[in-house]
Scaffold this motif. Sequence first.
Motif, PDB file in Angstrom:
ATOM      1  N   GLY A  10       0.951  -1.166  -0.092  1.00 44.38           N
ATOM      2  CA  GLY A  10       0.106   0.025  -0.195  1.00 44.38           C
ATOM      3  C   GLY A  10       0.907   0.989   0.081  1.00 44.38           C
ATOM      4  N   LEU A  11       0.254   2.405   0.058  1.00 45.73           N
ATOM      5  CA  LEU A  11       1.214   3.395   0.097  1.00 45.73           C
ATOM      6  C   LEU A  11       2.065   3.628   1.319  1.00 45.73           C
ATOM      7  N   ALA A  12       1.714   3.146   2.237  1.00 44.34           N
ATOM      8  CA  ALA A  12       2.618   3.208   3.481  1.00 44.34           C
ATOM      9  C   ALA A  12       3.783   2.272   3.080  1.00 44.34           C
ATOM     10  N   GLY A  13       3.687   1.187   2.788  1.00 48.25           N
ATOM     11  CA  GLY A  13       5.031   0.227   2.419  1.00 48.25           C
ATOM     12  C   GLY A  13       5.820   0.857   1.495  1.00 48.25           C
ATOM     13  N   LEU A  31       6.961  -7.431   0.249  1.00 45.57           N
ATOM     14  CA  LEU A  31       6.148  -8.634  -0.312  1.00 45.57           C
ATOM     15  C   LEU A  31       4.615  -8.086  -0.211  1.00 45.57           C
ATOM     16  N   GLU A  32       3.972  -8.361  -1.307  1.00 50.08           N
ATOM     17  CA  GLU A  32       2.541  -8.078  -1.349  1.00 50.08           C
ATOM     18  C   GLU A  32       1.625  -8.919  -1.910  1.00 50.08           C
ATOM     19  N   LYS A  33       0.410  -9.417  -1.069  1.00 50.99           N
ATOM     20  CA  LYS A  33      -0.451 -10.453  -1.258  1.00 50.99           C
ATOM     21  C   LYS A  33      -1.122 -10.352  -2.502  1.00 50.99           C
ATOM     22  N   SER A  34      -1.305  -9.209  -2.995  1.00 48.23           N
ATOM     23  CA  SER A  34      -2.373  -9.001  -4.140  1.00 48.23           C
ATOM     24  C   SER A  34      -1.433  -8.872  -5.386  1.00 48.23           C
ATOM     25  N   GLY A  39      -2.754  -1.191  -2.611  1.00 44.76           N
ATOM     26  CA  GLY A  39      -3.665  -1.446  -1.501  1.00 44.76           C
ATOM     27  C   GLY A  39      -4.858  -0.946  -1.850  1.00 44.76           C
ATOM     28  N   ARG A  40      -5.467  -0.041  -1.049  1.00 45.75           N
ATOM     29  CA  ARG A  40      -6.661   0.686  -1.300  1.00 45.75           C
ATOM     30  C   ARG A  40      -6.801   1.871  -2.348  1.00 45.75           C
ATOM     31  N   VAL A  41      -5.358   2.005  -2.766  1.00 46.41           N
ATOM     32  CA  VAL A  41      -5.450   3.136  -3.833  1.00 46.41           C
ATOM     33  C   VAL A  41      -4.860   2.497  -5.301  1.00 46.41           C
ATOM     34  N   PHE A  55     -14.206   5.688  -4.941  1.00 43.96           N
ATOM     35  CA  PHE A  55     -14.100   7.188  -5.275  1.00 43.96           C
ATOM     36  C   PHE A  55     -13.044   7.773  -4.404  1.00 43.96           C
ATOM     37  N   GLN A  56     -12.026   8.230  -4.752  1.00 44.29           N
ATOM     38  CA  GLN A  56     -11.007   8.824  -4.055  1.00 44.29           C
ATOM     39  C   GLN A  56     -10.295   9.950  -4.610  1.00 44.29           C
ATOM     40  N   VAL A  57      -9.654  11.113  -3.831  1.00 44.14           N
ATOM     41  CA  VAL A  57      -9.213  12.059  -4.589  1.00 44.14           C
ATOM     42  C   VAL A  57      -7.732  12.303  -3.824  1.00 44.14           C
ATOM     43  N   LEU A  58      -6.866  13.041  -4.511  1.00 40.66           N
ATOM     44  CA  LEU A  58      -5.761  13.515  -3.862  1.00 40.66           C
ATOM     45  C   LEU A  58      -5.723  14.923  -3.355  1.00 40.66           C
ATOM     46  N   ALA A  61      -2.191  19.774  -1.384  1.00 42.09           N
ATOM     47  CA  ALA A  61      -1.324  20.270  -0.351  1.00 42.09           C
ATOM     48  C   ALA A  61      -1.043  19.406   0.867  1.00 42.09           C
ATOM     49  N   TYR A  62      -1.239  18.305   0.921  1.00 41.26           N
ATOM     50  CA  TYR A  62      -0.732  17.233   1.715  1.00 41.26           C
ATOM     51  C   TYR A  62       0.772  17.200   1.879  1.00 41.26           C
ATOM     52  N   PRO A  63       1.411  17.611   3.186  1.00 42.34           N
ATOM     53  CA  PRO A  63       2.813  17.647   3.180  1.00 42.34           C
ATOM     54  C   PRO A  63       3.524  16.439   2.424  1.00 42.34           C
ATOM     55  N   PRO A 226       1.539 -13.474  -0.002  1.00 43.35           N
ATOM     56  CA  PRO A 226       1.106 -13.333   1.350  1.00 43.35           C
ATOM     57  C   PRO A 226       1.894 -13.870   2.299  1.00 43.35           C
ATOM     58  N   VAL A 227       2.054 -12.869   3.362  1.00 42.59           N
ATOM     59  CA  VAL A 227       2.952 -13.440   4.536  1.00 42.59           C
ATOM     60  C   VAL A 227       2.060 -13.823   5.486  1.00 42.59           C
ATOM     61  N   GLU A 228       2.549 -15.116   6.032  1.00 43.23           N
ATOM     62  CA  GLU A 228       1.613 -15.815   6.965  1.00 43.23           C
ATOM     63  C   GLU A 228       1.838 -15.301   8.340  1.00 43.23           C
ATOM     64  N   THR A 257       0.756  -3.495   6.446  1.00 45.06           N
ATOM     65  CA  THR A 257      -0.499  -4.181   6.026  1.00 45.06           C
ATOM     66  C   THR A 257      -1.572  -3.312   6.228  1.00 45.06           C
ATOM     67  N   ASP A 258      -2.728  -3.506   6.098  1.00 44.90           N
ATOM     68  CA  ASP A 258      -3.890  -3.008   6.586  1.00 44.90           C
ATOM     69  C   ASP A 258      -4.151  -3.019   8.061  1.00 44.90           C
ATOM     70  N   ALA A 259      -4.746  -2.236   8.678  1.00 48.65           N
ATOM     71  CA  ALA A 259      -4.951  -2.595  10.322  1.00 48.65           C
ATOM     72  C   ALA A 259      -5.437  -3.880  10.953  1.00 48.65           C
ATOM     73  N   GLY A 418       1.731   2.190   8.466  1.00 46.59           N
ATOM     74  CA  GLY A 418       0.172   2.138   8.133  1.00 46.59           C
ATOM     75  C   GLY A 418      -0.443   3.330   8.388  1.00 46.59           C
ATOM     76  N   GLU A 419      -1.352   3.864   7.719  1.00 46.33           N
ATOM     77  CA  GLU A 419      -2.150   5.152   7.874  1.00 46.33           C
ATOM     78  C   GLU A 419      -2.544   5.127   9.582  1.00 46.33           C
ATOM     79  N   TYR A 420      -2.797   3.907  10.072  1.00 46.81           N
ATOM     80  CA  TYR A 420      -3.289   3.975  11.454  1.00 46.81           C
ATOM     81  C   TYR A 420      -2.163   4.373  12.563  1.00 46.81           C
ATOM     82  N   SER A 425      -5.966   8.440   5.811  1.00 49.05           N
ATOM     83  CA  SER A 425      -5.607   9.189   4.784  1.00 49.05           C
ATOM     84  C   SER A 425      -4.415   8.710   3.814  1.00 49.05           C
ATOM     85  N   ILE A 426      -4.364   9.198   2.634  1.00 54.77           N
ATOM     86  CA  ILE A 426      -3.325   9.217   1.777  1.00 54.77           C
ATOM     87  C   ILE A 426      -2.315   9.952   2.492  1.00 54.77           C
ATOM     88  N   GLU A 427      -2.355  11.169   3.093  1.00 54.25           N
ATOM     89  CA  GLU A 427      -1.282  11.737   3.949  1.00 54.25           C
ATOM     90  C   GLU A 427      -0.765  10.920   4.808  1.00 54.25           C
TER      91      GLU A 427
HETATM   92  C1  LIG Z   1     -12.868   4.180  -1.054  1.00 55.82           C
HETATM   93  C2  LIG Z   1     -11.818   4.880  -0.277  1.00 55.82           C
HETATM   94  C3  LIG Z   1     -11.853   6.187  -0.222  1.00 55.82           C
HETATM   95  C4  LIG Z   1     -10.706   6.978   0.127  1.00 55.82           C
HETATM   96  N1  LIG Z   1     -10.887   8.388  -0.001  1.00 55.82           N
HETATM   97  C5  LIG Z   1      -9.639   9.059   0.431  1.00 55.82           C
HETATM   98  C6  LIG Z   1      -9.308  10.331  -0.134  1.00 55.82           C
HETATM   99  O1  LIG Z   1     -10.237  10.757  -0.976  1.00 55.82           O
HETATM  100  N2  LIG Z   1      -8.229  10.938   0.276  1.00 55.82           N
HETATM  101  C7  LIG Z   1      -7.261  10.329   1.161  1.00 55.82           C
HETATM  102  O2  LIG Z   1      -6.267  11.018   1.612  1.00 55.82           O
HETATM  103  N3  LIG Z   1      -7.521   9.067   1.456  1.00 55.82           N
HETATM  104  C8  LIG Z   1      -8.791   8.210   1.248  1.00 55.82           C
HETATM  105  N4  LIG Z   1      -8.799   7.203   1.534  1.00 55.82           N
HETATM  106  C9  LIG Z   1      -7.694   6.457   2.410  1.00 55.82           C
HETATM  107  C10 LIG Z   1      -6.504   6.010   1.736  1.00 55.82           C
HETATM  108  O3  LIG Z   1      -6.868   5.256   0.743  1.00 55.82           O
HETATM  109  C11 LIG Z   1      -5.900   4.955   2.897  1.00 55.82           C
HETATM  110  O4  LIG Z   1      -5.614   5.824   4.082  1.00 55.82           O
HETATM  111  C12 LIG Z   1      -4.457   4.649   2.388  1.00 55.82           C
HETATM  112  O5  LIG Z   1      -4.462   4.058   1.110  1.00 55.82           O
HETATM  113  C13 LIG Z   1      -3.854   3.451   3.266  1.00 55.82           C
HETATM  114  O6  LIG Z   1      -2.790   2.824   2.888  1.00 55.82           O
HETATM  115  P1  LIG Z   1      -2.027   1.913   3.671  1.00 55.82           P
HETATM  116  O7  LIG Z   1      -0.645   1.770   3.056  1.00 55.82           O
HETATM  117  O8  LIG Z   1      -1.753   2.454   5.163  1.00 55.82           O
HETATM  118  O9  LIG Z   1      -2.866   0.479   3.897  1.00 55.82           O
HETATM  119  P2  LIG Z   1      -3.542  -0.063   2.558  1.00 55.82           P
HETATM  120  O10 LIG Z   1      -3.786   0.557   1.414  1.00 55.82           O
HETATM  121  O11 LIG Z   1      -4.485  -1.146   3.194  1.00 55.82           O
HETATM  122  O12 LIG Z   1      -2.209  -1.321   2.045  1.00 55.82           O
HETATM  123  C14 LIG Z   1      -1.994  -2.454   2.954  1.00 55.82           C
HETATM  124  C15 LIG Z   1      -1.220  -3.464   2.063  1.00 55.82           C
HETATM  125  O13 LIG Z   1      -1.097  -4.566   2.708  1.00 55.82           O
HETATM  126  C16 LIG Z   1      -1.258  -5.861   1.893  1.00 55.82           C
HETATM  127  N5  LIG Z   1      -1.181  -6.969   2.879  1.00 55.82           N
HETATM  128  C17 LIG Z   1      -2.460  -7.042   3.830  1.00 55.82           C
HETATM  129  N6  LIG Z   1      -2.018  -8.371   4.372  1.00 55.82           N
HETATM  130  C18 LIG Z   1      -0.706  -8.904   3.882  1.00 55.82           C
HETATM  131  C19 LIG Z   1      -0.213 -10.010   3.864  1.00 55.82           C
HETATM  132  N7  LIG Z   1      -0.255 -11.048   4.957  1.00 55.82           N
HETATM  133  N8  LIG Z   1       0.863 -10.322   3.184  1.00 55.82           N
HETATM  134  C20 LIG Z   1       1.347  -9.412   2.277  1.00 55.82           C
HETATM  135  N9  LIG Z   1       0.617  -8.167   2.001  1.00 55.82           N
HETATM  136  C21 LIG Z   1      -0.494  -7.886   2.738  1.00 55.82           C
HETATM  137  C22 LIG Z   1      -2.431  -5.286   1.195  1.00 55.82           C
HETATM  138  O14 LIG Z   1      -2.938  -6.268   0.195  1.00 55.82           O
HETATM  139  C23 LIG Z   1      -2.312  -3.984   0.633  1.00 55.82           C
HETATM  140  O15 LIG Z   1      -1.818  -3.943  -0.578  1.00 55.82           O
HETATM  141  C24 LIG Z   1      -9.705   6.410   0.987  1.00 55.82           C
HETATM  142  C25 LIG Z   1      -9.917   4.994   1.188  1.00 55.82           C
HETATM  143  C26 LIG Z   1     -10.832   4.367   0.452  1.00 55.82           C
HETATM  144  C27 LIG Z   1     -10.827   2.886   0.578  1.00 55.82           C
END
Ligand SMILES: Cc1cc2nc3c(=O)[nH]c(=O)nc-3n(C[C@H](O)[C@H](O)[C@H](O)COP(=O)(O)OP(=O)(O)OC[C@H]3O[C@@H](n4cnc5c(N)ncnc54)[C@H](O)[C@@H]3O)c2cc1C
Length: 446
Positions: A10-13, A31-34, A39-41, A55-58, A61-63, A226-228, A257-259, A418-420, A425-427
């Motif tokens: 995802g954007l964090a990794g 390593l990415e499972k998909s 990720g979500r973008v 639907f998602q936007v950028l 001005a995000y630093p 995917p990492v187990e 990963t996601d939260a 991770g965003e958490y 957000s993307i930021e």
């Molecule tokens: C519909 C929607 C609209 C949004 N709108 C906005 C917006 O307009 N503006 C904004 O700033 N933010 C928006 N967001 C939030 C933003 O997209 C997220 O905050 C951000 O993408 C999270 O990134 P992340 O890297 O933290 O997590 P993720 O994107 O969840 O990435 C986690 C990655 O880990 C991988 N993973 C998980 N488990 C494993 C495993 N066991 N082994 C290997 N890989 C694994 C997943 O496949 C994924 O690729 C939106 C989100 C959604 C879904």
Amino acid sequence: MGKVVIIGAGLAGLTCAKVLKQQGWQDLLLLEKSDGPGGRVRTDVVDGFRLDRGFQVLFTAYPGVQRHLHLRDLNLRNYRPGAVLAKPGQAFLLGDPLRDLASGIPSLLNPLATPLDKLKILQLRAQLAQRSPEQVFREGLGGEDLSIREFLHQYGFSPAICQHFLYPFYRGILLDPDLNSSARLFAFYFKMMAEGSIATPALGMGDIARQLADHLAPDQIRYQTPVEQIEVEEGKVCGIRTRTGDKIAADWVICATDALQAQVWQQTLFKGLSDHSVHSAYGLEQPPVPIPTQARSVTCLYFRAPFSLTRGGYLYLNASGRGWINHWVELTHISPDLAPTGQHLYSVVVLGDPPLSDEDLAQTCCAELQDYFPKAPVEHLQVVRVYRIPFAQFVQPPGFQAHLPTVFSGIQGLVWAGEYTQQSSIEGSLRSGEQAAESVLKGGRA
Ligand SMILES: Cc1cc2nc3c(=O)[nH]c(=O)nc-3n(C[C@H](O)[C@H](O)[C@H](O)COP(=O)(O)OP(=O)(O)OC[C@H]3O[C@@H](n4cnc5c(N)ncnc54)[C@H](O)[C@@H]3O)c2cc1C
């Protein structure tokens, strides 16, 4: 330096990998499972239409965006500042005359906001301009954090502008139907919109992830892996095990990963977080802060049509207070490249996960759109795809910042990204990835 394994592209990794690489760290593997980055973008191509996964936007001005993305290479397409406030058969423009002169007169005449509301918007903008984005995110305008709803009332916005504009707009940003989210996020996004644009890459949001992934060599990123398990020995990380049983040794594991997945590992490694002997064995006085997993969900319907329904470049908000749809946009007004020639692409957003089949939901949304555009041949809209996203963002109530984990997991060598750790957000994801990399570069702690 040692070997770094990052789990999750995802954007964090991706940001974490980019920063490490730019600092000269060569021995890293993501390593990415998909089957792709983001990720979500991510953006899917369906019958020639380019569909973001929701639907998602950028916000330009995000630093973190300023630091990590080459905006010019993303070929950004801007939304017009403001929004159209839609009621059945009626549409009222509320633009930003400071940035879009053409919207000045209709915005001033808009009856859904009082003259005092328009002054309040200017006042808030001036107040926020004096504070840095970080300060606004941490402190807002100062004082106790409130819910967005409480803040808007306390700040003196009229019920009219709240119901017709501010509520649907911020529900759409935070995916929060009740607007119980932190008012500091309201202030942060307000500042982002005042100081930058709302944009999308011409070919969809997925290009953001692709640009970050391009910093890595092909052998530094593995998809469909995917990492187990994260392996820990003698209180220190020593590697990971993939779902197919391969073990990869590492000095550092960045969990990006996601939260939900991160929380499973946190619970496993700390045996439920409540056993004092476990965290004290890692040298911690307190149990680690739990990773937040309460989700906000959203549903996004994409429609196609051979005709245009809306005024170019604006987000449309449901100002009626009724129905399922929160907002919609004719995406091909923003970027014609998102659809085949001659076709128009619409993104329609419903908060949560409505208890209707995709077909019934699409029909219901079309009926609502027909009310907004009584003269348009809405019956000719065709569904391209429906996305239901159960975990789009995490819940961010007032004061949430004080209850987030940091990137330091508590176990030597294991870093959360991770965003958490920041904000949903993307930021938040870019900043978290950057902090995780900085933590590794500093040798451990956040
Ligand atoms: C519909 C929607 C609209 C949004 N709108 C906005 C917006 O307009 N503006 C904004 O700033 N933010 C928006 N967001 C939030 C933003 O997209 C997220 O905050 C951000 O993408 C999270 O990134 P992340 O890297 O933290 O997590 P993720 O994107 O969840 O990435 C986690 C990655 O880990 C991988 N993973 C998980 N488990 C494993 C495993 N066991 N082994 C290997 N890989 C694994 C997943 O496949 C994924 O690729 C939106 C989100 C959604 C879904």
